[in-house]
Design an enzyme around this catalytic site. Structure first.
Site, PDB file in Angstrom:
ATOM      1  N   HIS A   8      -5.410   9.752  -2.464  1.00  0.00           N
ATOM      2  CA  HIS A   8      -5.661   8.457  -3.474  1.00  0.00           C
ATOM      3  C   HIS A   8      -4.777   7.390  -2.933  1.00  0.00           C
ATOM      4  O   HIS A   8      -5.378   6.515  -3.081  1.00  0.00           O
ATOM      5  CB  HIS A   8      -5.077   8.882  -4.798  1.00  0.00           C
ATOM      6  CG  HIS A   8      -5.321   7.837  -5.803  1.00  0.00           C
ATOM      7  ND1 HIS A   8      -6.463   7.500  -6.184  1.00  0.00           N
ATOM      8  CD2 HIS A   8      -4.128   7.263  -6.765  1.00  0.00           C
ATOM      9  CE1 HIS A   8      -5.950   6.336  -7.252  1.00  0.00           C
ATOM     10  NE2 HIS A   8      -4.942   6.141  -7.528  1.00  0.00           N
ATOM     11  N   ARG A  35       2.616  11.801 -10.780  1.00  0.00           N
ATOM     12  CA  ARG A  35       1.482  12.539  -9.973  1.00  0.00           C
ATOM     13  C   ARG A  35       1.937  13.555  -8.953  1.00  0.00           C
ATOM     14  O   ARG A  35       1.034  14.476  -8.869  1.00  0.00           O
ATOM     15  CB  ARG A  35       0.795  11.452  -9.368  1.00  0.00           C
ATOM     16  CG  ARG A  35       0.121  10.405 -10.452  1.00  0.00           C
ATOM     17  CD  ARG A  35      -0.718   9.146  -9.908  1.00  0.00           C
ATOM     18  NE  ARG A  35      -1.607   8.466 -10.798  1.00  0.00           N
ATOM     19  CZ  ARG A  35      -2.189   7.136 -10.441  1.00  0.00           C
ATOM     20  NH1 ARG A  35      -2.018   6.767  -9.400  1.00  0.00           N
ATOM     21  NH2 ARG A  35      -2.599   6.599 -11.359  1.00  0.00           N
ATOM     22  N   GLU A  60      -5.812   8.921 -14.742  1.00  0.00           N
ATOM     23  CA  GLU A  60      -4.723   9.553 -15.387  1.00  0.00           C
ATOM     24  C   GLU A  60      -4.803   8.856 -17.174  1.00  0.00           C
ATOM     25  O   GLU A  60      -4.167   9.435 -17.713  1.00  0.00           O
ATOM     26  CB  GLU A  60      -3.459   8.762 -15.192  1.00  0.00           C
ATOM     27  CG  GLU A  60      -2.166   9.616 -15.256  1.00  0.00           C
ATOM     28  CD  GLU A  60      -1.070   9.224 -14.414  1.00  0.00           C
ATOM     29  OE1 GLU A  60       0.012   9.031 -14.889  1.00  0.00           O
ATOM     30  OE2 GLU A  60      -1.368   9.292 -13.081  1.00  0.00           O
ATOM     31  N   PHE A  85       1.287   6.324 -19.718  1.00  0.00           N
ATOM     32  CA  PHE A  85       0.960   6.785 -18.442  1.00  0.00           C
ATOM     33  C   PHE A  85       2.084   7.808 -17.918  1.00  0.00           C
ATOM     34  O   PHE A  85       3.365   7.840 -18.142  1.00  0.00           O
ATOM     35  CB  PHE A  85       0.701   5.559 -17.427  1.00  0.00           C
ATOM     36  CG  PHE A  85      -0.652   5.519 -16.939  1.00  0.00           C
ATOM     37  CD1 PHE A  85      -1.942   5.325 -17.922  1.00  0.00           C
ATOM     38  CD2 PHE A  85      -1.154   5.926 -16.101  1.00  0.00           C
ATOM     39  CE1 PHE A  85      -3.076   5.079 -17.596  1.00  0.00           C
ATOM     40  CE2 PHE A  85      -2.400   5.947 -15.365  1.00  0.00           C
ATOM     41  CZ  PHE A  85      -3.537   5.402 -16.328  1.00  0.00           C
ATOM     42  N   HIS A 104      -3.915  12.418  -5.988  1.00  0.00           N
ATOM     43  CA  HIS A 104      -3.910  12.001  -7.370  1.00  0.00           C
ATOM     44  C   HIS A 104      -4.594  13.456  -8.039  1.00  0.00           C
ATOM     45  O   HIS A 104      -5.258  14.159  -7.661  1.00  0.00           O
ATOM     46  CB  HIS A 104      -4.958  11.037  -7.830  1.00  0.00           C
ATOM     47  CG  HIS A 104      -5.274  10.539  -9.226  1.00  0.00           C
ATOM     48  ND1 HIS A 104      -5.178  11.398 -10.385  1.00  0.00           N
ATOM     49  CD2 HIS A 104      -4.714   9.447  -9.746  1.00  0.00           C
ATOM     50  CE1 HIS A 104      -5.153  10.773 -11.431  1.00  0.00           C
ATOM     51  NE2 HIS A 104      -5.029   9.413 -10.904  1.00  0.00           N
ATOM     52  N   GLN A 118      -0.015   9.978  -1.629  1.00  0.00           N
ATOM     53  CA  GLN A 118      -0.084  10.551  -3.001  1.00  0.00           C
ATOM     54  C   GLN A 118      -1.597  11.029  -2.976  1.00  0.00           C
ATOM     55  O   GLN A 118      -2.685  10.466  -2.783  1.00  0.00           O
ATOM     56  CB  GLN A 118      -0.193   9.169  -3.904  1.00  0.00           C
ATOM     57  CG  GLN A 118      -0.353   9.747  -5.294  1.00  0.00           C
ATOM     58  CD  GLN A 118       0.210   8.725  -6.408  1.00  0.00           C
ATOM     59  OE1 GLN A 118      -0.807   8.081  -6.615  1.00  0.00           O
ATOM     60  NE2 GLN A 118       1.477   8.529  -6.674  1.00  0.00           N
ATOM     61  N   ARG A 146       4.247   6.872  -6.018  1.00  0.00           N
ATOM     62  CA  ARG A 146       3.941   5.682  -6.914  1.00  0.00           C
ATOM     63  C   ARG A 146       3.705   6.222  -8.312  1.00  0.00           C
ATOM     64  O   ARG A 146       2.733   7.103  -8.561  1.00  0.00           O
ATOM     65  CB  ARG A 146       2.562   4.948  -6.321  1.00  0.00           C
ATOM     66  CG  ARG A 146       2.078   3.783  -7.414  1.00  0.00           C
ATOM     67  CD  ARG A 146       1.183   3.153  -6.878  1.00  0.00           C
ATOM     68  NE  ARG A 146      -0.163   3.660  -6.751  1.00  0.00           N
ATOM     69  CZ  ARG A 146      -0.968   4.016  -7.638  1.00  0.00           C
ATOM     70  NH1 ARG A 146      -0.498   3.788  -8.897  1.00  0.00           N
ATOM     71  NH2 ARG A 146      -2.291   4.714  -7.385  1.00  0.00           N
ATOM     72  N   LEU A 160     -12.316  10.047  -8.758  1.00  0.00           N
ATOM     73  CA  LEU A 160     -11.345   9.999  -9.579  1.00  0.00           C
ATOM     74  C   LEU A 160     -11.683  10.009 -11.090  1.00  0.00           C
ATOM     75  O   LEU A 160     -12.516   9.270 -11.489  1.00  0.00           O
ATOM     76  CB  LEU A 160     -10.568   8.684  -9.354  1.00  0.00           C
ATOM     77  CG  LEU A 160      -9.093   8.533  -9.910  1.00  0.00           C
ATOM     78  CD1 LEU A 160      -8.042   9.684  -9.570  1.00  0.00           C
ATOM     79  CD2 LEU A 160      -8.683   7.291  -9.750  1.00  0.00           C
TER      80      LEU A 160
END
Length: 611
Positions: A361, A294, A263, A116, A250, A248, A402, A260
């Protein structure tokens, strides 16, 4: 009007709320208030995984996880909190496994792990497999598992109850409470959707677990219910909000929709490409490419579009390419993601790249807490009996950005900690007398909106707010764009004073509740804009084009935003003690005051952030 009494009251039935309920319910009498049926909470939309340094697939350790979290958050992370989260991650995953969560498995039968963004081995050497997952339905599985355990433990659920006020024994919003003086929670006021009746819940401990506020933006991955309720209730009661300017975006929302695509797709090998077919992340993050954090990927994508390399007829998105992956692999690891592409865009991911663009996000900021989940009313003083966990809270484990999969970890680690702390406090704490008046005020305000014969439409105001936030406070920001958004917000606040609803009924009046939620969205947008205007630097999810570099000398501090009456002098409003980027912004009938709080550092000193 009905009154209820519980030792511990948890507001919100997502992952953080139900994890807290599990811990408190085995220690004391516990209830959960939720505006949704629990298994419809937004935790269920989380797809990619929950990270922990299990080292089931590759070498890993919790210290590398801590470093990645601190670096990923652009060094605004409180490092004591990051260490707690990384250390306790392993037990958090194993706890869920023992509860029955069906994680994907390796051929040897261990919990499988995948890569990730921003998660590396040996402090950045290469991407590491740290995310524990259940296909691309990890959040859904967590939510179902926790709910089953709460039912087993006889937790009382009040479903489709909207909490509309937080009761404390001091009016923090009305006057300055001296440092060190005790402030305690007394309970909440809630509205029952089915009947329109007001309920007062008295409790020794209250845990806020109401989730995020992505609906301040038009293009968002967040559900329609994520309207910042818990943050706004605390803010209105004079409790500060921390680091709200950091939001954030995304990278891989479906273009034009914001829905979404996890990821996890890039973790399994998907590649971002521009209109020329170039794997452009090689230019922005040459070491880990598409698996950069991100904020970096989102800005890179937006930059490709701005420089004319966007795809599509309007050149306004980039492409997520899975066509080189085996269909069987896609079906096994990414079934929901590919189905979304087919359903919402009519794209076949086996053979066609998917149009994607950044989508709002996650809020890194929120109600400030310490690592025990206790809510802070300034830099150091806690509100006795009040706790928060999950996206509504800011223990500052995410800093200014994050890392993917740290959210599902956050809700489990700090949800558990908040539940334990709330129960232990409630066991020995006295009952706090309920303040007079708030329940009646809530009822009067609702009736005023419900019975108003005509006025502004909720949908019109919400659209105007979301449009200006999308246009002026998204991936790229400037002083001028933020001032424009703030000017628009001032106008919307005046119009909101005359908002009305078409549905005049008392039972199941969702129209009325959307008006209330619009008020929350206006409050949260205000904190985002004021904080962003006063942070003249770029860090993580906050990128100021007029101040494109990080400024540790001035801004290695957490922003604290307080709401106070105009009658309270700025110096008495509970802001910072040393004057670092303090200031105030006056609205028609209240004042927003900015203070700050130091970042907790343990072992990692700030350095340039490269991938």
């Amino acid at each position: 009007m009905q009154t209820h009494q519980y030792d511990v009251l948890i507001v919100g039935a997502g992952g953080a709320g139900m994890r807290a309920a599990l811990e408190s319910s085995v220690r004391t009498r516990t209830a959960v208030i939720t505006k949704l049926y629990p298994t419809r909470s937004h935790t269920g939309a989380a797809q990619g995984g929950m990270c922990a340094a299990l080292a089931n697939v590759e070498e890993d350790n919790w210290e590398w996880h801590t470093f990645d979290t601190v670096k990923g958050g652009d060094y605004l992370v409180d490092q004591d909190a990051a260490e707690v989260m990384a250390k306790e991650a392993i037990d958090a995953v194993l706890d869920l496994e023992k509860m029955g969560l069906p994680f994907n498995r390796t051929p040897e039968g261990r919990i499988d792990q995948r890569r990730f963004g921003g998660h590396t081995r040996n402090h950045g050497e290469a991407a590491v497999r740290r995310s524990c997952y259940a296909a691309d339905r990890t959040g859904h599985m967590i939510l179902q598992t926790l709910y089953q355990q709460c039912v087993k433990n006889d937790v009382d659920f009040f479903n489709e109850f909207y909490v509309l006020d937080l009761l404390v024994d001091h009016d923090l919003a009305g006057h300055a409470v001296p440092d060190g003086e005790e402030v305690s929670v007394a309970g909440v006021v809630a509205y029952e959707l089915a009947t329109g009746e007001i309920h007062v819940f008295r409790a020794k401990s209250v845990v806020l677990a109401t989730g995020g506020a992505g609906r301040i933006y038009k293009t968002t991955s967040n559900a329609h219910t994520l309207t910042g309720d818990g943050m706004a209730l605390a803010y209105r009661r004079g409790i500060p909000l921390e680091d709200m300017e950091f939001f954030q975006f995304h990278p891989t929302g479906l273009a034009g929709l914001g829905i979404l695509l996890s990821e996890a797709a890039r973790g399994e090998g998907a590649i971002l490409r521009n209109s020329e077919g170039e794997r452009f992340m090689e230019r922005y993050a040459p070491t880990i490419k598409d698996l950069a954090p991100r904020d970096i990927v989102a800005r890179s994508m937006a930059n490709e579009v701005r420089e004319g390399r966007g795809a599509g007829p309007n050149k306004d998105y980039v492409l997520l390419d899975l066509t080189h992956l085996e269909p069987a692999h896609i079906d096994a690891k990414l079934p929901d993601i590919t189905e979304f592409a087919r359903t919402y865009l009519g794209i076949e991911p086996y053979t066609e790249p998917v149009p994607v663009y950044p989508t709002a996000h996650y809020a890194m900021g929120g109600v400030p807490t310490n690592i025990a989940g206790e809510v802070l009313r300034n830099e150091t003083d806690v509100i006795r009996g009040l706790y928060a966990a999950g996206e509504v809270a800011c223990v500052s484990v995410h800093g200014s950005n994050r890392l993917g999969t740290n959210s599902l970890l956050d809700i489990n680690v700090f949800g558990k900690r908040a539940g334990i702390s709330a129960a232990e406090y409630a066991v020995g704490a006295p009952w706090v007398e309920l303040p007079e008046g708030p329940a009646g005020l809530v009822q009067a305000e609702l009736e005023d909106i419900r019975t108003r014969p005509d006025g502004e439409r909720v949908g019109d105001l919400r659209k105007a707010l979301q449009d200006t936030m999308d246009a002026n406070a998204q991936v790229f920001r400037t002083k001028e764009s933020l001032e424009q958004a703030l000017a628009d917000l001032r106008g919307l606040r005046k119009r909101f004073a005359s908002v009305s609803v078409q549905d005049k009924s008392r039972a199941f009046n969702t129209d009325l509740l959307e008006a209330v939620e619009l008020g929350f969205l206006l409050d949260i947008s205000e904190t985002v804009l004021v904080g962003a205007l006063n942070r003249d630097e770029s860090r993580g999810g906050h990128f100021r084009e007029d101040f494109p570099h990080r400024d540790d000398a001035q801004y290695m501090r957490h922003t604290m935003v307080y709401r106070r009456p105009l009658t309270v002098p700025v110096e008495d409003a509970g802001g910072d003690r040393d004057g670092v980027f303090s200031g105030s912004t006056d609205f028609d009938d209240y004042r927003v005051v900015l203070g700050s709080k130091p970042v907790t550092m343990t072992r990692y000193q700030p350095m340039e952030r490269k991938y």
